[in-house]
Design a protein around this motif. Structure first.
Motif, mmCIF file in Angstrom:
data_model
loop_
_atom_site.group_PDB
_atom_site.id
_atom_site.type_symbol
_atom_site.label_atom_id
_atom_site.label_comp_id
_atom_site.label_asym_id
_atom_site.label_seq_id
_atom_site.Cartn_x
_atom_site.Cartn_y
_atom_site.Cartn_z
ATOM 1 N N UNK A 12 0.828 -1.146 0.105
ATOM 2 C CA UNK A 12 -0.038 0.097 -0.001
ATOM 3 C C UNK A 12 0.869 1.229 0.016
ATOM 4 N N UNK A 13 1.650 1.297 -1.169
ATOM 5 C CA UNK A 13 2.615 2.581 -1.242
ATOM 6 C C UNK A 13 2.324 3.261 -2.781
ATOM 7 N N UNK A 14 2.684 4.400 -2.890
ATOM 8 C CA UNK A 14 2.608 5.304 -3.787
ATOM 9 C C UNK A 14 1.213 5.567 -4.364
ATOM 10 N N UNK A 22 7.631 6.265 -10.928
ATOM 11 C CA UNK A 22 8.602 5.165 -10.638
ATOM 12 C C UNK A 22 8.765 4.219 -11.952
ATOM 13 N N UNK A 23 7.480 4.192 -12.472
ATOM 14 C CA UNK A 23 7.557 3.081 -13.763
ATOM 15 C C UNK A 23 8.370 3.813 -14.777
ATOM 16 N N UNK A 24 8.046 5.202 -14.939
ATOM 17 C CA UNK A 24 8.843 5.790 -16.170
ATOM 18 C C UNK A 24 10.306 5.381 -15.819
ATOM 19 N N UNK A 25 10.856 5.729 -14.724
ATOM 20 C CA UNK A 25 12.047 5.649 -14.399
ATOM 21 C C UNK A 25 12.601 4.011 -14.594
ATOM 22 N N UNK A 43 1.152 -2.854 -8.569
ATOM 23 C CA UNK A 43 0.770 -1.883 -7.725
ATOM 24 C C UNK A 43 -0.509 -2.060 -7.031
ATOM 25 N N UNK A 44 -0.936 -0.791 -6.354
ATOM 26 C CA UNK A 44 -2.031 -1.144 -5.766
ATOM 27 C C UNK A 44 -3.171 -1.226 -7.284
ATOM 28 N N UNK A 45 -4.436 -1.774 -6.812
ATOM 29 C CA UNK A 45 -5.355 -1.739 -7.654
ATOM 30 C C UNK A 45 -5.858 -0.701 -8.635
ATOM 31 N N UNK A 242 13.534 3.074 -8.281
ATOM 32 C CA UNK A 242 13.794 2.688 -9.766
ATOM 33 C C UNK A 242 15.197 2.166 -9.692
ATOM 34 N N UNK A 243 16.131 2.874 -9.054
ATOM 35 C CA UNK A 243 17.539 2.335 -9.074
ATOM 36 C C UNK A 243 17.601 0.878 -8.594
#
Ligand code: PGA
Length: 255
Positions: A12-14, A22-25, A43-45, A242-243
Motif C-alpha cells: 500500500x505505497x505510492x 517510478x514506472x517511467x524510471x 501496484x495497488x489496484x 527505480x535504481x
C-alpha cells in the motif's frame, strides 16, 4: 522452460502520480529482456490500468495485482474480481502473501479458492508461502511450507501449473532487513521443488519458477539468484525505488 522473474510488490505505497514516476524510471533504464526473463510490477489496484498502459509496449514486463476476491462477482462491497484485474491489464496476481494471511485472516481454504478464481479468469498466480521465526527456530519450516502448498495449491491439475509461480517468503525476512542466507533460500527452494515433483512429477517441478522474497536488494540479489533453485525474487521495499529495482533486475538477467 523455467522462467526467471523479478516481481515488485508495492504493497500500500505510492499514489498514482508517484507510481507513474517510478514506472517511467524503470522502463527508461530497463535492459532488453528475453522471453525467459520477466519483470512484473504489482501496484495497488487503482494504478493497474494506468501502469499497464505505461508498459504495454515494452516486451516481457507485466502487471500483477496484489490480491483478488475468491468469487467471480456479486455483492461484495469494496472487493475486486479476477476478471476485473485481467480486463484492466493484469497478467499476474499475488495470492497468499503473509500480510494477507496475517492481517486479513486469509486461510489456506480461502487461498485455494482465490487461486482457482484467478486461473479460471486467465491470470497467472504468484502463490506465497513462508514460515514465521517461531517455526524457523523450531526447525519445522520444511513441513510448514509443505503444508501451505498442499492446502493452497495442490488441488490444481498438473496442466494448470504452467500458470503458477511459487514465492518463498520467510516472514522473519520481510521488511526486516534480515535476509535469508543464500544457503537457507536454496535449501527451502530445493525442498519446494521436491515436494512439487512428488505431487506432480519431475517435469512440472523442473519448470516451476520459485521466487525468493524478504529484504532482497541489489547488494544481495546476485548471490541469492545464483542458487540453483532460486529463479528470481518477489521484492517489496526495494521495488519502490527505480535504481534499486533496476539493480535487482540486472542481477536476474545476469544469473
Ligand atoms: P521486502 O518485502 O522486500 O520489503 O522484505 C517482500 C515481500 O513482502 O514481498
Amino acid at each position: 522452460m523455467r522462467k526467471k522473474i523479478v516481481a515488485g510488490n508495492w504493497k500500500m505505497n505510492l499514489t498514482l502520480d508517484e507510481g507513474h514516476q517510478l514506472v517511467a524510471g524503470i522502463v527508461k533504464n530497463l535492459p532488453e529482456l528475453n522471453s525467459d526473463r520477466q519483470v512484473v510490477i504489482a501496484p495497488p489496484f487503482i494504478n493497474i490500468q494506468h501502469t499497464f498502459y505505461q508498459v504495454e509496449d515494452t516486451p516481457n514486463i507485466f502487471i500483477g495485482a496484489q490480491n483478488c476476491h475468491s468469487e467471480d462477482e456479486g455483492a461484495y462491497t469494496g472487493e475486486i474480481s479476477a476478471a476485473m484485474l485481467k480486463n484492466a491489464g493484469a497478467e499476474y496476481v499475488i495470492i497468499g502473501h503473509s500480510e494477507r494471511r496475517e492481517y486479513f485472516n486469509e486461510t489456506d481454504a480461502l487461498l485455494a479458492k482465490k487461486t482457482d478464481r484467478a486461473l479460471d479468469n486467465g491470470l497467472k498466480v504468484i502463490f506465497c508461502c513462508g514460515e514465521s521465526l517461531d517455526v524457523r527456530d523450531a526447525g519445522t519450516q520444511n513441513e510448514f511450507v509443505e503444508a501451505q502448498l498442499k492446502a493452497g495449491l495442490f488441488h490444481l491439475h498438473k496442466h494448470q501449473l504452467v500458470n503458477v509461480v511459487i514465492a518463498y517468503e520467510p516472514i522473519w525476512a520481510i521488511g526486516t532487513g534480515r535476509t535469508a542466507s543464500a544457503q537457507q533460500a536454496q535449501d527451502m527452494h530445493a525442498h519446494i521443488r521436491k515436494v512439487v515433483a512428488e505431487q506432480y512429477g519431475q517435469a512440472p517441478a523442473d519448470n516451476m519458477t520459485i521466487l525468493y522474497g524478504g529484504s532482497c536488494k541489489p547488494s544481495n540479489a546476485a548471490e541469492l539468484f545464483a542458487c540453483a533453485d532460486v529463479d528470481g525474487g518477489l521484492i517489496g521495499g526495494a521495488s519502490l525505488k527505480a535504481a534499486d529495482f533496476t539493480g535487482i533486475i540486472d542481477a536476474m538477467i545476469k544469473a
